[in-house]
Design an enzyme around this catalytic site. Structure first.
Site, PDB file in Angstrom:
ATOM      1  N   ASP A 186       1.108   0.070  -2.037  1.00 46.42           N
ATOM      2  CA  ASP A 186       0.296  -1.145  -1.980  1.00 46.42           C
ATOM      3  C   ASP A 186      -0.324  -1.315  -0.582  1.00 46.42           C
ATOM      4  OD1 ASP A 186      -0.308  -3.687  -3.458  1.00 46.42           O
ATOM      5  OD2 ASP A 186       0.707  -4.581  -1.729  1.00 46.42           O
TER       6      ASP A 186
ATOM      7  N   GLU B 275      -3.189   2.720  -2.138  1.00 47.12           N
ATOM      8  CA  GLU B 275      -4.176   1.650  -2.308  1.00 47.12           C
ATOM      9  C   GLU B 275      -4.677   1.285  -0.911  1.00 47.12           C
ATOM     10  OE1 GLU B 275      -4.893  -2.839  -4.007  1.00 47.12           O
ATOM     11  OE2 GLU B 275      -3.270  -2.417  -2.619  1.00 47.12           O
TER      12      GLU B 275
HETATM   13  C1  NOJ Z   1      -2.703  -5.280  -3.789  1.00 44.06           C
HETATM   14  C2  NOJ Z   1      -2.180  -5.594  -5.141  1.00 44.06           C
HETATM   15  O1  NOJ Z   1      -2.832  -4.795  -6.096  1.00 44.06           O
HETATM   16  C3  NOJ Z   1      -2.395  -7.072  -5.354  1.00 44.06           C
HETATM   17  O2  NOJ Z   1      -2.154  -7.462  -6.680  1.00 44.06           O
HETATM   18  C4  NOJ Z   1      -1.546  -7.813  -4.363  1.00 44.06           C
HETATM   19  O3  NOJ Z   1      -1.805  -9.195  -4.460  1.00 44.06           O
HETATM   20  C5  NOJ Z   1      -1.832  -7.379  -2.927  1.00 44.06           C
HETATM   21  N1  NOJ Z   1      -1.912  -5.953  -2.821  1.00 44.06           N
HETATM   22  C6  NOJ Z   1      -0.765  -7.872  -1.966  1.00 44.06           C
HETATM   23  O4  NOJ Z   1       0.437  -7.185  -2.185  1.00 44.06           O
END
Ligand code: NOJ
Ligand code: CA
Length: 502
Positions: A191, A247
Site C-alpha cells: 500500500d 501501489e
Molecule cells: C491506498 C488504498 O488503496 C486506499 O484504499 C487507502 O485508503 C490508502 N492507500 C491508505 O492506506
C-alpha cells in the site's frame, strides 16, 4: 514466473461474499466462491486488508499485522482458504499497509505514553506542524495534548505514519513478512509504498497556481528506493517466486516505473492507464508506447479497483460493446492483468443518496467540508465525486450488506462470457510481448504483440482498414462480426478482431 501471464482478482473483503448472513463478506464466503473464480479463469487472488482494525479507513488502518479481524472469520479460516485456493491452482497475495498503522496499534499506543518511550521514534513527531496536507484533506499533523507535539499522518488522523528512518521499524516489518510467508501466501501488494519516507528537513510543500498542494517533500523522497530494495531482497531471499506489486500514489508513468525492476518490485499499478476518468484512445496509445520502452518493467493492466468509480460508468459510459472491447486491452496485452470483483459482471457504481449511506472517510470529509457553504444537495453530489464507496457496493449474490449493493448489469451474461473467452485466450497465447505498431486514429486502436494483431473499432461507424501484411490469418477472437477479405478487414461499429499470422 507464474505471475507473468496470470489474471489476478482483487477481493475487497467486506463486500465480496458473506457466508454467515451478517452482511459482511468473509473468508468462508470467498472459499465458497472459489469454483466461480476458477471457471472464470482466475489465477491469483489479491485480498485487501483483513487485519484487526478500527476501520476508520475500512481496514487500511491496521491495529495488529499478525492476526485477522473476527468480522472476516478466524486465522484458521484464512489458512484454510489459502490451502483450498492453492489446491485449485490459485495463488493468494495479501495487502500490506506499512506506511502507517492505526493509532490503536499497540506501537502507537506505547509511543503516546511519553517522549522517552521506546516506540516514540517509530512514528514522526514535531513540535510545530508544517503545511503538509493529508491525502484525505486537511492538515497532515495532529496535536497530542500530553506531549505537546504533533504526529504526522499522510491519510486519516487515526492512521499514524511510521518512521522508516528508524531501523527498528524495518526489522519489525520483516518479522511480519515472515509470519505471512510461513502461512503460505504467494506475494504482497504494498500500500502507498512511495509515501514511506518524508524529507527530513520538513520544508513546506509548494502550491500550484490553483493553490493545490504539490507533494514535493512528503512522497518519493531520496532514500526510499534503498529501503524498498532491502524489503524486496528480504522477500526474494525467502523465496524468489514470491510476487511483489507496489501501489505508487501517482499516475505519472515515469514516477511509477522507478519502483519496478530487478532489485525492486516485480510490478506496480499503472494508474497512468487504470484510473483515467475517460476513454481517450490517443492517450492510451501514447501510454502503451511509453510502457514498452523498458521491457524489464512489466506493467499492470487494470481499469478498476476499490478506490475508483467502476469502468462500466467511467470508461465505457454504460455501453456494453465498448466495455467488451476494453476486456481485450486488459487481457490480450503486454502486462499483468488485475480484475476487481464484479467487473466480470459489468457491475455499476453504488451511489450514496445521503450521508447515512456513505462509508468512505474521504467522501465524509468532503461532505462536511462543503455542507456549511454549499448545502446538503451539493455536498452529497461533491462527496459522491470522490466517494470510493462507488466501487465498494455489495456484490449481487449477497442478501444484505454493510453497504448498499452495486448496480446490476442487464448484460451480465454476455459480459461474463467475454471475460471468460479472453482470459482463456490469454492463457493460451500469453504472456504477450511488448506492443509494436501501436496506432490510434478516429477511435480505432490497433497494435501487434509478436504474431498477434489486435484491431478494435471503438467508434460508432463501420471502418475498413488494410492489414499491413498479406498472409493467411487465423482469427483468434472477434466481436460484432468483423469481416476479413484478403488483406482488408471490415469492422462494423464497435467491432473487434484478434488475429494471428500463420
Ligand atoms: C491506498 C488504498 O488503496 C486506499 O484504499 C487507502 O485508503 C490508502 N492507500 C491508505 O492506506
Ligand atoms: Ca459475514
Amino acid at each position: 514466473m507464474w505471475w507473468e501471464k496470470a489474471v489476478f482478482y482483487e477481493i475487497y473483503l467486506p463486500s465480496f461474499a458473506d457466508s454467515n448472513g451478517d452482511g459482511i463478506g468473509d473468508f468462508n464466503g470467498i472459499k465458497e466462491r472459489l469454483p466461480y473464480l476458477k471457471q472464470l479463469g482466475i489465477d491469483a487472488l489479491w485480498l485487501t486488508p483483513f487485519y484487526p482494525s478500527p476501520k476508520i479507513d475500512n481496514g487500511y488502518d491496521v491495529s495488529d499485522y499478525c492476526d485477522v479481524d473476527r468480522q472476516y472469520g478466524t486465522l484458521q479460516d484464512l489458512e484454510e482458504l489459502i490451502q483450498v485456493a492453492k489446491k485449485s491452482g490459485m495463488h493468494v497475495i495479501i495487502d500490506v499497509v506499512f506506511n502507517h498503522t492505526s493509532t490503536q496499534h499497540p506501537w502507537f499506543q506505547s509511543a503516546l505514553q511519553s517522549t522517552e518511550d521506546k516506540k516514540r521514534d517509530w512514528y514522526i513527531w514535531r513540535d510545530r506542524p508544517n503545511n503538509w496536507e493529508s491525502f484525505f484533506g486537511g492538515s497532515a499533523w495532529e496535536y497530542d495534548e500530553k506531549s505537546q507535539q504533533y504526529y504526522y499522518h499522510s491519510f486519516a488522523k487515526e492512521q499514524a505514519d511510521l518512521n522508516w528512518h528508524n531501523p527498528a521499524v524495518k526489522h519489525a516489518i520483516f518479522q511480519i513478512l515472515d509470519f505471512w510467508i510461513k502461512k503460505g501466501i504467494d506475494g504482497f501488494r504494498f500500500d502507498v509504498i512511495n509515501n514511506l519516507t518524508v524529507s527530513q528537513d520538513f520544508k513546506d510543500n509548494p502550491v500550484d497556481e490553483t493553490r493545490r498542494q504539490i507533494h514535493q517533500n512528503d512522497v518519493n523522497q531520496p532514500g526510499v528506493l534503498a529501503i524498498l530494495k532491502e524489503i524486496n531482497a528480504y522477500i526474494k531471499n525467502c523465496n524468489p517466486e514470491l510476487f511483489t506489486v507496489a501501489e505508487i500514489s501517482s499516475d505519472d508513468l515515469k514516477c511509477i516505473e522507478q519502483y519496478v525492476g530487478a532489485e525492486l518490485f516485480d510490478t506496480a499499478f499503472n494508474f497512468n492507464l487504470g484510473s483515467q476518468e475517460k476513454l481517450n484512445l490517443n492517450y492510451f496509445a501514447s501510454q502503451y508506447e511509453a510502457m514498452n520502452t523498458a521491457a524489464e518493467k512489466l506493467p499492470t493492466l487494470f481499469f478498476n479497483s476499490h478506490d475508483m468509480s467502476r469502468s462500466w460508468e467511467r470508461l465505457a459510459d454504460k455501453n456494453v460493446d465498448v466495455y467488451y472491447l476494453l476486456i481485450v486491452l486488459l487481457t490480450i496485452n503486454h502486462g499483468i492483468t488485475f480484475l476487481f470483483q464484479g467487473e466480470e459482471l459489468g457491475l455499476g457504481d453504488f451511489l450514496a443518496a445521503n450521508l447515512t449511506d456513505i462509508r468512505d472517510i474521504q467522501a465524509k470529509n468532503k461532505y462536511f467540508e462543503l455542507l456549511p457553504s454549499d448545502g446538503e444537495v451539493r455536498a452529497i453530489a461533491a462527496a459522491n465525486l470522490v466517494n470510493r464507496d462507488r466501487s465498494r457496493g455489495m456484490l449481487p449474490f449477497n442478501i444484505k450488506g454493510w453497504i448498499g449493493s452495486a448496480k446490476v448489469n442487464e448484460s451480465e451474461k454476455v459480459i461474463m462470457a467475454g471475460y471468460k473467452a479472453l482470459i482463456a485466450l490469454r492463457h493460451k497465447e500469453g504472456p504477450f510481448l511488448p506492443l509494436e505498431k501501436i496506432q490510434a486514429e478516429n477511435d480505432l486502436l490497433s497494435y501487434w504483440s509478436g504474431d498477434i494483431h489486435v484491431i478494435l473499432n471503438f467508434s460508432e461507424k463501420p471502418r475498413q482498414i488494410e492489414l499491413l501484411e498479406d498472409r493467411p490469418w487465423q482469427t483468434l477472437w472477434s466481436h460484432n462480426g468483423p469481416y476479413l477479405a484478403k488483406n482488408k478487414i471490415y469492422l462494423p461499429e464497435r467491432a473487434g478482431w484478434i488475429g494471428k499470422r500463420n
